[in-house]
Design a protein around this motif. Structure first.
Motif, PDB file in Angstrom:
ATOM      1  N   MET A  59      35.605 -20.879  28.983  1.00 56.01           N
ATOM      2  CA  MET A  59      36.196 -19.456  28.601  1.00 56.01           C
ATOM      3  C   MET A  59      36.458 -19.481  27.063  1.00 56.01           C
ATOM      4  SD  MET A  59      39.459 -17.140  29.321  1.00 56.01           S
ATOM      5  CE  MET A  59      39.304 -17.063  31.306  1.00 56.01           C
ATOM      6  N   LYS A  60      35.367 -18.506  26.404  1.00 54.35           N
ATOM      7  CA  LYS A  60      35.411 -18.747  24.944  1.00 54.35           C
ATOM      8  C   LYS A  60      35.874 -17.062  24.752  1.00 54.35           C
ATOM      9  CE  LYS A  60      31.292 -21.160  24.656  1.00 54.35           C
ATOM     10  NZ  LYS A  60      29.917 -21.322  24.318  1.00 54.35           N
ATOM     11  N   VAL A  61      37.087 -17.234  23.830  1.00 56.28           N
ATOM     12  CA  VAL A  61      37.546 -15.764  23.380  1.00 56.28           C
ATOM     13  C   VAL A  61      37.430 -15.544  22.028  1.00 56.28           C
ATOM     14  CG1 VAL A  61      40.008 -14.559  23.616  1.00 56.28           C
ATOM     15  CG2 VAL A  61      39.285 -16.182  25.458  1.00 56.28           C
ATOM     16  N   GLU A  62      37.238 -14.255  21.473  1.00 58.03           N
ATOM     17  CA  GLU A  62      37.074 -14.053  20.217  1.00 58.03           C
ATOM     18  C   GLU A  62      38.036 -12.703  20.012  1.00 58.03           C
ATOM     19  OE1 GLU A  62      33.806 -13.355  16.392  1.00 58.03           O
ATOM     20  OE2 GLU A  62      33.282 -14.147  18.448  1.00 58.03           O
ATOM     21  N   VAL A  63      39.114 -12.868  19.312  1.00 61.06           N
ATOM     22  CA  VAL A  63      39.893 -11.613  18.869  1.00 61.06           C
ATOM     23  C   VAL A  63      39.562 -11.119  17.595  1.00 61.06           C
ATOM     24  CG1 VAL A  63      42.163 -10.744  18.524  1.00 61.06           C
ATOM     25  CG2 VAL A  63      41.726 -12.511  20.319  1.00 61.06           C
ATOM     26  N   GLU A  64      38.944  -9.929  17.527  1.00 62.63           N
ATOM     27  CA  GLU A  64      38.474  -9.254  16.261  1.00 62.63           C
ATOM     28  C   GLU A  64      39.718  -8.215  16.007  1.00 62.63           C
ATOM     29  OE1 GLU A  64      34.391  -7.929  16.999  1.00 62.63           O
ATOM     30  OE2 GLU A  64      34.085 -10.014  16.661  1.00 62.63           O
ATOM     31  N   PRO A  65      39.667  -7.511  14.699  1.00 61.65           N
ATOM     32  CA  PRO A  65      40.763  -6.641  14.680  1.00 61.65           C
ATOM     33  C   PRO A  65      40.844  -5.380  15.456  1.00 61.65           C
ATOM     34  CG  PRO A  65      39.481  -7.052  12.558  1.00 61.65           C
ATOM     35  CD  PRO A  65      38.795  -7.853  13.669  1.00 61.65           C
ATOM     36  N   ASP A  66      39.454  -5.039  16.075  1.00 65.11           N
ATOM     37  CA  ASP A  66      39.300  -3.822  17.016  1.00 65.11           C
ATOM     38  C   ASP A  66      39.361  -4.137  18.372  1.00 65.11           C
ATOM     39  OD1 ASP A  66      36.680  -4.617  16.324  1.00 65.11           O
ATOM     40  OD2 ASP A  66      35.970  -2.787  16.497  1.00 65.11           O
ATOM     41  N   ARG A  67      38.969  -5.578  18.559  1.00 62.51           N
ATOM     42  CA  ARG A  67      38.483  -5.654  20.245  1.00 62.51           C
ATOM     43  C   ARG A  67      38.842  -7.185  20.474  1.00 62.51           C
ATOM     44  NH1 ARG A  67      31.879  -5.412  19.650  1.00 62.51           N
ATOM     45  NH2 ARG A  67      31.723  -6.803  18.087  1.00 62.51           N
ATOM     46  N   ILE A  68      38.586  -7.626  21.703  1.00 67.57           N
ATOM     47  CA  ILE A  68      38.513  -8.801  22.306  1.00 67.57           C
ATOM     48  C   ILE A  68      37.366  -8.963  23.037  1.00 67.57           C
ATOM     49  CG2 ILE A  68      39.913  -8.257  24.185  1.00 67.57           C
ATOM     50  CD1 ILE A  68      40.971 -11.430  24.252  1.00 67.57           C
ATOM     51  N   ILE A  69      36.613 -10.126  22.753  1.00 67.18           N
ATOM     52  CA  ILE A  69      35.286 -10.597  23.296  1.00 67.18           C
ATOM     53  C   ILE A  69      35.489 -11.686  23.991  1.00 67.18           C
ATOM     54  CG2 ILE A  69      32.704 -10.971  23.181  1.00 67.18           C
ATOM     55  CD1 ILE A  69      33.483  -9.415  20.376  1.00 67.18           C
ATOM     56  N   VAL A  70      35.325 -11.764  25.510  1.00 67.09           N
ATOM     57  CA  VAL A  70      35.360 -13.071  26.180  1.00 67.09           C
ATOM     58  C   VAL A  70      34.094 -13.207  26.819  1.00 67.09           C
ATOM     59  CG1 VAL A  70      36.761 -14.150  28.119  1.00 67.09           C
ATOM     60  CG2 VAL A  70      37.769 -12.440  26.593  1.00 67.09           C
ATOM     61  N   ILE A  71      33.648 -14.479  26.768  1.00 69.28           N
ATOM     62  CA  ILE A  71      32.557 -14.840  27.686  1.00 69.28           C
ATOM     63  C   ILE A  71      32.961 -16.205  28.426  1.00 69.28           C
ATOM     64  CG2 ILE A  71      30.205 -16.082  27.227  1.00 69.28           C
ATOM     65  CD1 ILE A  71      30.146 -14.721  24.435  1.00 69.28           C
ATOM     66  N   ILE A  72      32.758 -15.890  29.704  1.00 68.93           N
ATOM     67  CA  ILE A  72      32.929 -17.051  30.764  1.00 68.93           C
ATOM     68  C   ILE A  72      31.710 -17.664  31.269  1.00 68.93           C
ATOM     69  CG2 ILE A  72      34.001 -17.639  32.885  1.00 68.93           C
ATOM     70  CD1 ILE A  72      35.368 -14.562  31.461  1.00 68.93           C
ATOM     71  N   GLU A  73      31.407 -18.741  30.984  1.00 69.90           N
ATOM     72  CA  GLU A  73      29.962 -19.441  31.497  1.00 69.90           C
ATOM     73  C   GLU A  73      30.493 -20.573  32.502  1.00 69.90           C
ATOM     74  OE1 GLU A  73      26.611 -19.586  28.592  1.00 69.90           O
ATOM     75  OE2 GLU A  73      28.421 -20.036  27.358  1.00 69.90           O
ATOM     76  N   ASP A  74      29.752 -20.639  33.859  1.00 71.32           N
ATOM     77  CA  ASP A  74      30.079 -21.773  34.519  1.00 71.32           C
ATOM     78  C   ASP A  74      28.863 -22.439  34.968  1.00 71.32           C
ATOM     79  OD1 ASP A  74      28.988 -20.732  37.161  1.00 71.32           O
ATOM     80  OD2 ASP A  74      30.712 -19.452  37.221  1.00 71.32           O
ATOM     81  N   LYS A  75      29.168 -23.625  35.618  1.00 69.56           N
ATOM     82  CA  LYS A  75      28.003 -24.254  36.271  1.00 69.56           C
ATOM     83  C   LYS A  75      28.458 -24.489  37.816  1.00 69.56           C
ATOM     84  CE  LYS A  75      26.993 -27.136  32.253  1.00 69.56           C
ATOM     85  NZ  LYS A  75      27.544 -28.106  31.399  1.00 69.56           N
TER      86      LYS A  75
END
Length: 137
Positions: A59-75
């Motif tokens: 789970m990669k999480v990026e918190v920006e000033p106006d939003r949160i972006i999350v990418i979950i990648e699985d095998k």
């Protein structure tokens, strides 16, 4: 701010660890509690999906000033029919997973309901990638 969490397939005792960490981070940033709740519901559902269905994930999480972006990648096994998987109640969970109280087929619908934007792609016998965005305003 960027964060990365490893998710171990099959380890239900650790399911929810990453989403709990994200919740703490968003609280420290004074994000609106309603947005925190929506985000954490989505992340928990996604995390449990990885634990229940895949071998491993991140789970990669990026918190920006106006939003949160999350990418979950699985095998893992991937999702043969995403439209079918998006239907409430549809589940490919094993009987063992269902006995633990998971696998009711509400994960992806709940993720979509609690995300401002959701994109999902999957390749059978490779894995699944889920992208979520929630805006703070």
């Amino acid at each position: 701010m960027k964060f990365k969490f490893e998710i171990e397939g099959g380890n239900f005792s650790k399911a929810g660890t990453a989403s709990s960490e994200v919740k703490k981070i968003l609280k420290q940033l004074n994000v609106n509690p309603k947005i925190i709740k929506r985000t954490v519901v989505s992340l928990y559902e996604a995390e449990v999906n990885v634990v229940a269905h895949a071998f491993e994930g991140v789970m990669k999480v990026e918190v920006e000033p106006d939003r949160i972006i999350v990418i979950i990648e699985d095998k893992g096994p991937g999702i043969p029919d995403i439209n079918q998987a998006m239907q409430e109640g549809y589940s490919t969970a094993t009987p063992k997973v269902r006995e633990m109280g998971f696998g009711a087929g509400m994960g992806l619908p709940n993720i979509k309901r609690n995300s401002d934007q959701m994109n999902i792609s999957s390749t059978v016998n490779v894995g699944t990638k889920l992208e979520l965005i929630n805006y703070f305003k």
